[in-house]
Motif scaffolding. Structure first.
Motif, PDB file in Angstrom:
ATOM      1  N   GLU A   1      48.716   2.853 -22.868  1.00  0.00           N
ATOM      2  CA  GLU A   1      48.809   4.120 -22.140  1.00  0.00           C
ATOM      3  C   GLU A   1      49.119   5.307 -23.046  1.00  0.00           C
ATOM      4  OE1 GLU A   1      47.818   4.295 -19.165  1.00  0.00           O
ATOM      5  OE2 GLU A   1      48.016   2.276 -18.361  1.00  0.00           O
TER       6      GLU A   1
ATOM      7  N   SER B   1      50.357  -0.845 -19.559  1.00  0.00           N
ATOM      8  CA  SER B   1      50.318  -1.431 -18.221  1.00  0.00           C
ATOM      9  C   SER B   1      49.592  -2.762 -18.346  1.00  0.00           C
ATOM     10  CB  SER B   1      49.622  -0.509 -17.221  1.00  0.00           C
ATOM     11  OG  SER B   1      48.303  -0.246 -17.617  1.00  0.00           O
TER      12      SER B   1
ATOM     13  N   SER C   1      51.726  -7.171 -11.792  1.00  0.00           N
ATOM     14  CA  SER C   1      51.527  -5.845 -12.360  1.00  0.00           C
ATOM     15  C   SER C   1      52.770  -5.450 -13.151  1.00  0.00           C
ATOM     16  CB  SER C   1      51.276  -4.833 -11.244  1.00  0.00           C
ATOM     17  OG  SER C   1      51.217  -3.531 -11.755  1.00  0.00           O
TER      18      SER C   1
ATOM     19  N   GLN D   1      54.499  -2.416 -15.756  1.00  0.00           N
ATOM     20  CA  GLN D   1      54.508  -1.097 -16.392  1.00  0.00           C
ATOM     21  C   GLN D   1      55.573  -1.179 -17.474  1.00  0.00           C
ATOM     22  OE1 GLN D   1      52.268   1.305 -15.640  1.00  0.00           O
ATOM     23  NE2 GLN D   1      51.447  -0.184 -14.184  1.00  0.00           N
TER      24      GLN D   1
END
Length: 176
Positions: free
Chosen positions: A121, A136, A168, A170
Motif C-alpha cells: 500500500e 493489505s 482480511s 490490514q
C-alpha cells in the motif's frame, strides 16, 4: 530500498474474517491480539520473510456467547491450541504492487500450505519521522482442512456455519 526488519504497529493493523451463516448471510469477526515479524524490502517483497501469530482467544464477533463457543473444543480449542501461525515459504510478484505469499499456516494442530494475495500500500514517514509501510492481504481457508468441522444441520437444508473462511488483514509496520 533494501531488506529491513519491520515491527508491526498493532494499533494501526487488523486481522478480520467472515464466514457464511445459515446459508444466507456473512458473519464477521476479528482477532484483537496478533504479532508479526517482517523482514523485507517493501517495494520488492520477493526476497522477504513474513511470520505472523494470532492469539485465538482474542476472537471478537461482537457476541460473547459466540466468541466463547469459538474458543471451545467445538472450534479453536484455545486451551490446547492457543495460536494460529503463518510462516512464508515463497513470495511471488504478480504486478507492481501485488504478490502471492505462500506459506505454512498452522491451526488446531494442523499445518497446511496457504496462499494470500498481498498488496503493497506504500511507505511514508509519520509526524515523528518514523518510516512506516502498509500492506493489505486477502485469502480464503477451508476450516474443515484444519479439523474445524463442528456444524448443525438446518431444517430448511444446508448447515449453520459455512466451511470457507474469508481472511482480511490490514498491516502497518514501522522500520525497526
Amino acid at each position: 530500498m533494501t531488506v529491513s526488519n519491520w515491527a508491526l504497529d498493532a494499533s494501526h493493523s487488523s486481522v478480520d474474517f467472515s464466514v457464511r451463516h445459515m446459508m444466507i448471510a456473512q458473519v464477521k469477526g476479528s482477532f484483537n491480539e496478533f504479532s508479526a515479524s517482517i523482514s523485507a524490502d517493501p517495494q520488492d517483497l520477493t526476497t522477504g520473510s513474513i511470520q505472523f501469530n494470532v492469539e485465538l482467544a482474542s476472537v471478537d464477533t461482537r457476541s460473547e456467547d459466540r466468541d466463547n463457543h469459538l474458543r471451545s473444543a467445538d472450534f479453536f480449542e484455545v486451551e490446547k491450541y492457543p495460536t494460529m501461525t503463518f510462516s512464508s515459504t515463497n513470495i511471488e510478484k504478480v504486478d507492481e504492487d501485488e504478490y502471492k505469499v505462500t506459506g505454512d499456516l498452522s491451526l488446531h494442530g494442523v499445518t497446511r500450505q496457504e496462499t494470500f494475495t498481498v498488496t503493497y500500500e506504500g511507505t511514508g514517514k509519520d509526524p515523528w519521522g518514523n518510516e512506516k509501510v502498509g500492506f493489505s492481504a486477502e485469502g480464503k481457508l477451508n476450516r474443515s482442512d484444519y479439523g474445524l468441522t463442528w456444524n448443525a444441520a438446518l431444517e430448511t437444508g444446508g448447515v449453520l456455519v459455512g466451511d470457507q473462511i474469508k481472511v482480511s488483514l490490514q498491516i502497518q509496520a514501522a522500520k525497526a
